[in-house]
Design a protein around this motif. Structure first.
Motif, PDB file in Angstrom:
ATOM      1  N   LEU A  11       0.813  -1.213   0.000  1.00 46.03           N
ATOM      2  CA  LEU A  11       0.000   0.000   0.000  1.00 46.03           C
ATOM      3  C   LEU A  11       0.849   1.266   0.000  1.00 46.03           C
ATOM      4  CD1 LEU A  11      -2.864  -0.829   2.529  1.00 46.03           C
ATOM      5  CD2 LEU A  11      -3.084  -0.504   0.064  1.00 46.03           C
ATOM      6  N   TYR A  12       0.478   2.191  -0.878  1.00 53.16           N
ATOM      7  CA  TYR A  12       1.081   3.524  -0.919  1.00 53.16           C
ATOM      8  C   TYR A  12      -0.028   4.507  -0.552  1.00 53.16           C
ATOM      9  CZ  TYR A  12       2.940   7.841  -3.087  1.00 53.16           C
ATOM     10  OH  TYR A  12       3.355   9.129  -3.350  1.00 53.16           O
ATOM     11  N   ILE A  13       0.157   5.217   0.552  1.00 52.29           N
ATOM     12  CA  ILE A  13      -0.864   6.117   1.082  1.00 52.29           C
ATOM     13  C   ILE A  13      -0.361   7.551   1.006  1.00 52.29           C
ATOM     14  CG2 ILE A  13      -2.215   6.738   3.129  1.00 52.29           C
ATOM     15  CD1 ILE A  13      -1.905   3.807   4.042  1.00 52.29           C
ATOM     16  N   ALA A  14      -1.190   8.425   0.422  1.00 50.85           N
ATOM     17  CA  ALA A  14      -0.869   9.848   0.342  1.00 50.85           C
ATOM     18  C   ALA A  14      -1.770  10.619   1.301  1.00 50.85           C
ATOM     19  CB  ALA A  14      -1.054  10.362  -1.080  1.00 50.85           C
ATOM     20  N   VAL A  55       1.988  -1.655   4.684  1.00 52.72           N
ATOM     21  CA  VAL A  55       2.207  -0.375   3.996  1.00 52.72           C
ATOM     22  C   VAL A  55       3.645  -0.291   3.521  1.00 52.72           C
ATOM     23  CG1 VAL A  55       2.178   2.132   4.273  1.00 52.72           C
ATOM     24  CG2 VAL A  55       0.426   0.731   5.388  1.00 52.72           C
ATOM     25  N   SER A  56       3.803   0.041   2.248  1.00 46.81           N
ATOM     26  CA  SER A  56       5.148   0.187   1.698  1.00 46.81           C
ATOM     27  C   SER A  56       5.639   1.620   1.761  1.00 46.81           C
ATOM     28  CB  SER A  56       5.174  -0.278   0.231  1.00 46.81           C
ATOM     29  OG  SER A  56       4.319   0.540  -0.561  1.00 46.81           O
ATOM     30  N   LYS A  57       4.701   2.576   1.670  1.00 48.56           N
ATOM     31  CA  LYS A  57       5.139   3.968   1.574  1.00 48.56           C
ATOM     32  C   LYS A  57       4.020   4.902   2.038  1.00 48.56           C
ATOM     33  CE  LYS A  57       6.827   7.267  -1.938  1.00 48.56           C
ATOM     34  NZ  LYS A  57       7.098   7.431  -3.388  1.00 48.56           N
ATOM     35  N   SER A  82      11.674   8.352   7.506  1.00 51.82           N
ATOM     36  CA  SER A  82      12.109   6.957   7.627  1.00 51.82           C
ATOM     37  C   SER A  82      12.119   6.363   6.232  1.00 51.82           C
ATOM     38  CB  SER A  82      11.160   6.169   8.537  1.00 51.82           C
ATOM     39  OG  SER A  82       9.904   5.976   7.894  1.00 51.82           O
ATOM     40  N   ASP A  83      12.502   5.096   6.131  1.00 50.99           N
ATOM     41  CA  ASP A  83      12.540   4.453   4.814  1.00 50.99           C
ATOM     42  C   ASP A  83      11.170   4.410   4.165  1.00 50.99           C
ATOM     43  OD1 ASP A  83      15.231   4.047   5.144  1.00 50.99           O
ATOM     44  OD2 ASP A  83      15.042   1.957   5.808  1.00 50.99           O
ATOM     45  N   GLN A  84      10.110   4.356   4.975  1.00 47.68           N
ATOM     46  CA  GLN A  84       8.755   4.253   4.427  1.00 47.68           C
ATOM     47  C   GLN A  84       7.982   5.574   4.462  1.00 47.68           C
ATOM     48  OE1 GLN A  84       9.826   1.806   6.807  1.00 47.68           O
ATOM     49  NE2 GLN A  84      10.428   0.557   5.043  1.00 47.68           N
ATOM     50  N   PHE A  85       8.532   6.612   5.070  1.00 46.95           N
ATOM     51  CA  PHE A  85       7.756   7.821   5.324  1.00 46.95           C
ATOM     52  C   PHE A  85       8.525   9.084   4.924  1.00 46.95           C
ATOM     53  CE2 PHE A  85       6.344  10.781   9.017  1.00 46.95           C
ATOM     54  CZ  PHE A  85       5.578  11.551   8.155  1.00 46.95           C
ATOM     55  N   ASN A  86       7.898   9.846   4.001  1.00 40.74           N
ATOM     56  CA  ASN A  86       8.452  11.136   3.580  1.00 40.74           C
ATOM     57  C   ASN A  86       7.444  12.252   3.830  1.00 40.74           C
ATOM     58  OD1 ASN A  86      10.873  10.046   2.410  1.00 40.74           O
ATOM     59  ND2 ASN A  86       9.647   9.411   0.638  1.00 40.74           N
ATOM     60  N   ILE A  87       7.957  13.424   4.160  1.00 45.11           N
ATOM     61  CA  ILE A  87       7.149  14.639   4.139  1.00 45.11           C
ATOM     62  C   ILE A  87       7.494  15.368   2.854  1.00 45.11           C
ATOM     63  CG2 ILE A  87       6.669  16.854   5.250  1.00 45.11           C
ATOM     64  CD1 ILE A  87       7.396  15.557   7.927  1.00 45.11           C
ATOM     65  N   VAL A  88       6.501  15.562   2.004  1.00 44.00           N
ATOM     66  CA  VAL A  88       6.701  16.178   0.692  1.00 44.00           C
ATOM     67  C   VAL A  88       6.086  17.580   0.724  1.00 44.00           C
ATOM     68  CG1 VAL A  88       6.317  15.981  -1.788  1.00 44.00           C
ATOM     69  CG2 VAL A  88       6.583  13.909  -0.394  1.00 44.00           C
ATOM     70  N   ARG A  89       6.909  18.581   0.436  1.00 42.84           N
ATOM     71  CA  ARG A  89       6.441  19.971   0.506  1.00 42.84           C
ATOM     72  C   ARG A  89       6.258  20.512  -0.904  1.00 42.84           C
ATOM     73  NH1 ARG A  89      10.355  19.451   4.650  1.00 42.84           N
ATOM     74  NH2 ARG A  89       9.330  19.451   6.703  1.00 42.84           N
ATOM     75  N   PRO A 125      -0.607   6.672  -5.682  1.00 39.08           N
ATOM     76  CA  PRO A 125      -1.115   6.239  -4.371  1.00 39.08           C
ATOM     77  C   PRO A 125      -2.334   5.326  -4.524  1.00 39.08           C
ATOM     78  CG  PRO A 125      -0.745   8.620  -4.403  1.00 39.08           C
ATOM     79  CD  PRO A 125      -0.616   8.141  -5.822  1.00 39.08           C
ATOM     80  N   ASP A 126      -2.482   4.435  -3.570  1.00 39.19           N
ATOM     81  CA  ASP A 126      -3.688   3.604  -3.525  1.00 39.19           C
ATOM     82  C   ASP A 126      -4.855   4.366  -2.893  1.00 39.19           C
ATOM     83  OD1 ASP A 126      -2.705   0.889  -4.436  1.00 39.19           O
ATOM     84  OD2 ASP A 126      -1.261   1.354  -2.858  1.00 39.19           O
ATOM     85  N   ILE A 127      -4.523   5.275  -2.011  1.00 43.02           N
ATOM     86  CA  ILE A 127      -5.523   6.065  -1.294  1.00 43.02           C
ATOM     87  C   ILE A 127      -4.995   7.492  -1.131  1.00 43.02           C
ATOM     88  CG2 ILE A 127      -6.502   6.496   1.026  1.00 43.02           C
ATOM     89  CD1 ILE A 127      -8.137   4.450  -0.251  1.00 43.02           C
TER      90      ILE A 127
END
Length: 724
Positions: A11-14, A55-57, A82-89, A125-127
């Motif tokens: 799962l890729y969650i945005a 969850v992958s990302k 973390s490897d699975q979690f980014n904050i995108v601005r 993203p899946d969601i």
């Protein structure tokens, strides 16, 4: 979670949270109104989801801020937490940090720039999960363009926020200008029209807030309690009752070794702490069993606090004195935020109980913290506590308007060690099962996985927007003579009002004090009105949090000298003071014997003594002295003006003399057949006042039909004149 584990790492969650300042650590909570609970929630949600094996990302999308006034970290396009979690601005609008109310013109650019970013990713993203109205605007555009399911969490809603702003004294025009309320509500409506699911914290949030929206669909709503960081809250370790903090908290208690009844809240009248002292003060057995410690914020000098908090402390101290509770109750002046977990543990180590007696409690975080600290709980039956105790089975719900229910619950717990221990154990288990972040992530994924698989999509009903953005009419009724006489007709009236809730404000105007009115409404199962005008027009409160209209209080505090009125009338022949429960700062109330005292003479006396007051007689025996600017009618006109509802689209039902000034003028009025004696008979020839043939609620229903209130909203005689 077996099915999710089969899809481990897929799962890729945005998550989208546009406004505020968000970074992976050291959140600047409380920096401003935009950097608070929501930013903490989305960060902790993202971390909890990223740690889940299914969850992958997780990408948390927020706005890029390049501004020397804030940290350089907020300018980083991508922060790898973390490897699975980014904050995108995502850049949009000016580089500077700006408030969320000023972002609306830049959200389309934000949407396009976020789309550009997503197109560069290996996988869509899946969601998409949007947070707050601005992210909802971005989310529903992206979800519709990409055919990706949208999940939404509102955090707060524009229609509810507008009521609070009106209560604070802002005009409708000021609210629109400063808060862009039309654009916000439009975005919320479109988000509701697009989202597959809307996540709320409590059932009450659904029933009392989302139901006001045109695109509200009950099938769309899901209650998933927010995760709570329980790392700081734990059962007693054994050193609590020998600590310096314990001695500091209990230094003024005569027998400090008793169990502690603990309450912790802001000094806010809605928190209803005085009722807890009254419950304790009225019960000698309870005083023998336990001490009462109330943590109500920090203070140096009560006189320096803002008005609301000062009144609360005044009431608390008066109640302590009335029941002579010195040495049994303590109100510590100061505490540090990081001491709160230890305070819970002290109460738990003492064998105590945690109490939340609030009149209204949307969620109830303190109950979760207390339960995680090993305390059984006694809590209001309003809002979040119903869900918490329902999930954890770790306490007793009480009626916050009836102090004896608080007393009974506390005696039951403190007097039954086995029951108390059972609640402690269930609470410790329940909070980690239902309210820890890991539990939240599991519930969240249980919700979204069927949507991702496309086997649980929302079947949408046909809905449409109303022409008017806000409610365009109001139903107003007094209480005692109108709503408590015919149970069957009352239910019909309640259903009728609920079916028109989106278009019609429900207003109750009563001579009773707020707490007395709420008690009567609860007893007869009458839903909380949108606006409650109480104490004969001297108090105005707004749902869903009983927000007091402070602007109205300032308006009526004009040449008002209640101490002089009391000195003139307390010993006046034929007058007897009403109970304290029916008095307030803006209402001096007596029971009058009209064979001994004449109302007109009393008015003349007050006038001679240069008292600018409004004198009202109701039910032939209740005499209220109010500020000159206060009455039910003036309060109603104030509300109508604030909410921009024309008086000719307001229906008023009355049954006593104190209702008269509400009914005169341009409103569509009705006098029920059970009116008090001949009060209001002088209105029989006045235009727009209909005398119902039936009593109580049945008479109200008759009058609503007469005026065709929910359709043409016009008196029949006016339709006839127009036709001619």
């Amino acid at each position: 979670m077996s099915e999710q584990n089969e899809q481990a790492g897929q799962l890729y969650i945005a998550l989208i949270s546009v406004h505020g300042l968000i970074r992976g650590q050291n959140l600047e909570l409380g920096r401003d109104a935009d950097t608070g609970g929501q930013t903490l929630y989305v960060l902790e949600l993202a971390q909890a989801l990223a740690n889940h094996p299914a969850v992958s990302k997780v990408d948390l999308f927020t706005r890029q801020v390049i501004d020397s006034a804030v940290s350089e970290e907020y300018a980083l396009p991508i922060e790898s937490v973390s490897d699975q979690f980014n904050i995108v601005r995502i850049p949009a609008g000016p580089d500077q940090y700006i408030a969320k109310e000023r972002l609306w013109d830049y959200l389309d650019a934000y949407t396009d720039n976020m789309m550009d970013y997503l197109r560069l990713q290996k996988k869509m993203p899946d969601i998409i999960h949007s947070h707050y109205a601005d992210a909802g605007y971005v989310g529903y555009h992206l979800a519709n363009q990409l055919a990706i399911p949208l999940i939404h969490t509102g955090h707060s809603l524009g229609r509810v926020k507008r009521a609070r702003l009106l209560a604070s004294g802002l005009s409708a025009d000021e609210i629109e200008s400063v808060y862009n309320m039309t654009r916000r509500i439009d975005a919320e409506e479109e988000t509701l029209a697009s989202a597959e699911r809307v996540i709320t914290s409590t059932h009450q949030e659904i029933e009392e807030q989302y139901e006001l929206y045109d695109f509200y669909q009950p099938e769309q709503m899901r209650v998933v309690p927010p995760g709570t960081n329980l790392n700081h809250f734990m059962p007693p370790k054994g050193d609590e009752l020998t600590s310096d903090l314990y001695f500091e908290l209990t230094q003024h208690l005569k027998t400090p070794d008793k169990p502690i009844i603990l309450a912790l809240s802001r000094p806010d009248a809605r928190k209803n702490i005085t009722a807890l002292i009254e419950a304790y003060g009225q019960s000698k057995p309870l005083q023998a069993l336990a001490n009462l410690i109330i943590i109500a914020g920090n203070r140096d000098d009560i006189d320096d606090l803002e008005d609301g908090a000062r009144h609360v402390f005044h009431d608390l101290l008066v109640a302590i004195d009335r029941y002579d509770l010195y040495g049994k109750v303590t109100l510590p002046k100061h505490h540090q935020r990081d001491q709160v977990p230890f305070i819970y543990r002290i109460a738990a180590a003492s064998g105590g109980v945690f109490v939340n007696p609030a009149l209204t409690e949307p969620f109830g975080l303190t109950l979760i913290e207390a339960a995680a600290s090993g305390l059984p709980i006694v809590a209001t039956e309003d809002g979040g506590p119903r869900d918490i105790i329902g999930n954890c089975e770790n306490g007793i719900l009480i009626d916050p308007l009836e102090p004896e229910t608080i007393t009974d619950a506390l005696l039951k717990l403190l007097g039954n060690q086995n029951l108390k221990q059972t609640y402690i154990e269930k609470g410790l288990k329940g909070v980690f099962t239902h309210y820890a972040w890991e539990a939240h992530a599991n519930s969240y994924l249980d919700l979204i996985c069927p949507i991702v698989k496309e086997n649980e999509r929302l079947e949408r009903k046909i809905t449409k927007r109303r022409t008017e953005l806000y409610r365009d009419r109001a139903f107003v009724t007094s209480l005692d003579q109108n709503l408590i006489g015919d149970t069957a007709s009352l239910q019909s009236l309640i259903q009728l009002l609920r079916s028109h809730r989106k278009t019609t404000l429900f207003i109750v105007a009563t001579g009773r004090r707020l707490d007395s009115a709420l008690r009567l409404l609860k007893h007869y199962h009458i839903p909380e009105p949108d606006i409650l005008i109480s104490s004969s027009g001297t108090e105005i409160s707004y749902a869903p949090k009983l927000t007091t209209d402070t602007s109205w209080e300032k308006h009526i505090d004009y040449h008002w000298m209640p101490h002089k009125i009391r000195s003139m009338l307390d010993k006046y022949p034929g007058l007897k003071k009403q109970p304290k429960s029916e008095q307030n700062h803006f209402k001096v109330s007596y029971i009058i014997d009209t064979s001994m005292a004449d109302v007109e003479e009393i008015k003349q006396l007050l006038h001679w003594e240069e008292q600018s007051v409004n004198v009202q007689l109701s039910f032939g025996k209740y005499l209220d002295i109010l500020p000159i600017r206060a009455s039910k009618g003036m309060a109603l006109r104030y509300v109508a003006n604030r909410w921009e509802i024309p008086l000719d689209r307001i229906f008023v039902a009355g049954g006593s003399g104190s209702d008269e000034d509400m009914m005169r003028g341009n409103a569509l009025a009705a006098v029920v057949a059970n009116r008090n004696k001949e009060e209001l008979s002088q209105l029989v020839d006045v235009d727009r006042i209909y005398f119902a043939k039936k009593p109580f609620e049945e008479g109200i229903l008759e009058a609503l039909e007469y005026y065709d209130f929910f359709d043409s909203c016009t008196a029949p005689e006016e339709l006839s004149r127009e036709a001619n």
